[in-house]
Scaffold this active site. Sequence first.
Site, PDB file in Angstrom:
ATOM      1  N   PRO A  86       0.808  -1.222   0.000  1.00  0.00           N
ATOM      2  CA  PRO A  86       0.000   0.000   0.000  1.00  0.00           C
ATOM      3  C   PRO A  86       0.839   1.270   0.000  1.00  0.00           C
ATOM      4  O   PRO A  86       0.831   2.049   0.951  1.00  0.00           O
ATOM      5  CB  PRO A  86      -0.799  -0.135   1.303  1.00  0.00           C
ATOM      6  N   THR A 162      -1.235   0.249   9.441  1.00  0.00           N
ATOM      7  CA  THR A 162       0.204   0.486   9.497  1.00  0.00           C
ATOM      8  C   THR A 162       0.559   1.012  10.884  1.00  0.00           C
ATOM      9  O   THR A 162       0.278   2.164  11.211  1.00  0.00           O
ATOM     10  CB  THR A 162       0.637   1.483   8.408  1.00  0.00           C
ATOM     11  N   HIS A 263       9.142  -1.284   7.134  1.00  0.00           N
ATOM     12  CA  HIS A 263       8.677  -0.209   6.255  1.00  0.00           C
ATOM     13  C   HIS A 263       9.677   0.044   5.120  1.00  0.00           C
ATOM     14  O   HIS A 263       9.885   1.181   4.689  1.00  0.00           O
ATOM     15  CB  HIS A 263       8.470   1.073   7.063  1.00  0.00           C
ATOM     16  N   ASP A 294       7.470  -8.085   4.505  1.00  0.00           N
ATOM     17  CA  ASP A 294       7.901  -7.238   3.403  1.00  0.00           C
ATOM     18  C   ASP A 294       9.279  -6.680   3.721  1.00  0.00           C
ATOM     19  O   ASP A 294       9.873  -7.006   4.735  1.00  0.00           O
ATOM     20  CB  ASP A 294       6.877  -6.130   3.097  1.00  0.00           C
ATOM     21  N   ARG A 298      12.674  -8.951  -3.812  1.00  0.00           N
ATOM     22  CA  ARG A 298      12.818  -8.581  -5.223  1.00  0.00           C
ATOM     23  C   ARG A 298      12.574  -9.747  -6.177  1.00  0.00           C
ATOM     24  O   ARG A 298      12.226  -9.531  -7.326  1.00  0.00           O
ATOM     25  CB  ARG A 298      14.236  -8.042  -5.482  1.00  0.00           C
ATOM     26  N   GLY A 317       6.878  -3.857  -2.459  1.00  0.00           N
ATOM     27  CA  GLY A 317       6.637  -2.436  -2.608  1.00  0.00           C
ATOM     28  C   GLY A 317       7.440  -1.845  -3.741  1.00  0.00           C
ATOM     29  O   GLY A 317       6.922  -1.571  -4.819  1.00  0.00           O
ATOM     30  N   ARG A 318       8.760  -1.683  -3.515  1.00  0.00           N
ATOM     31  CA  ARG A 318       9.586  -1.053  -4.556  1.00  0.00           C
ATOM     32  C   ARG A 318       9.540  -1.823  -5.869  1.00  0.00           C
ATOM     33  O   ARG A 318       9.516  -1.216  -6.944  1.00  0.00           O
ATOM     34  CB  ARG A 318      11.029  -0.921  -4.071  1.00  0.00           C
TER      35      ARG A 318
END
Length: 368
Positions: A86, A162, A263, A294, A298, A317-318
């Site tokens: 998110p 979160t 995070h 998380d 990758r 995320g990334r």
Amino acid sequence: MTNTMYSTTVDFGSLDEIRDAALAVLPADVADFLEGGAGTESTLRRNRSAFERYAILPEPMSGVGDPSIATEILGIGIDLPVLTAPFGGDALFHPDGHRAVATAAADAGTVDIVPEAGSFSYTQVRKDAPRAARIAQLHPFTHAARVADLIADAGYDAICVTVDCPMGGFRTRNMRNRFSPDLLAFSGNVVVADGPGEAGDGPRVAEVMGQLMGSGESAWSWGDLAAAARDFQLPWIAKGILTPTAAHRALAAGASALVVSNHGGRQVDPAPASLDVLPAIRAAVGPDVPVLVDSGIRTGADVFVALALGADAVIIGRAAIYGLAAAGQAGVHRVLTLIAEELRVLMTLSGVATVADITADRLMEVRS
């Protein structure tokens, strides 16, 4: 309308190629916002090095030729154990933002966790991709009960809270760049004018962004969250757990699942890598609590390692943002496809038929 400067053609053979394409199109300060972490970024580096300490043990002649990577989280069936994160400000990376991410996740058979501080509302994203927009994120601030009602009314199945971000971390790249993005990119679920907008009874911009960028005086306790969560209409997930103590406190407050997360290295620095604390948290909560992880993930190999060490699924995320910036929906879908394909290959080569069979005995810890 999608800006034509963004590619819709996908011919990527690796995540590195996708990342390069993403960084080539993003403004330098936005690229730093994406790539950067807190402090000296030691946590950011540790997130990756943690995965490099493990080797996957091959299993020759195992007879496994068509492994299943399907699983479920909180009763939601997914075709691969990878959810998309998110992340807020999504239109900074591509004008379609989480609408593209969620549509790509739906095409891949998985779930997009839709952010509170995103560029599009919970309702907009769910309308575009109802099969993937199943979990929505919120921050535990004073408006949490109102936002939880927005999430339930929009038709979601669960809430992701979160818990590690009472304010933004000390992010030095953003400070160096004097990074000051348009807050509309973070305002999909807030009221931007004096009267109610699409967000209806949602919070004002200042309630969310003022807290994240302020001094954190109104930070909640577990007791505050537990009191607010009693009125939630949906089960909730605590995202941002790094210790067994925090895991127990989240469950005592009513959480139905946990996300082990630092995070992405963007809050506390130095902090432990999420992967390094995952086994202890799994041991502390037992086998029946859904645990996701998380930060630093990758590749399909990373997913394999995380599952072996106790996760039920992972969140990217990334990696998802690289795909989004590089080629919108098609780019995100390509990222998910590459991870899924590598995971299947590794499961075959290590003799694992299902994700439930990926256990710690499939790994060897190595020293570089």
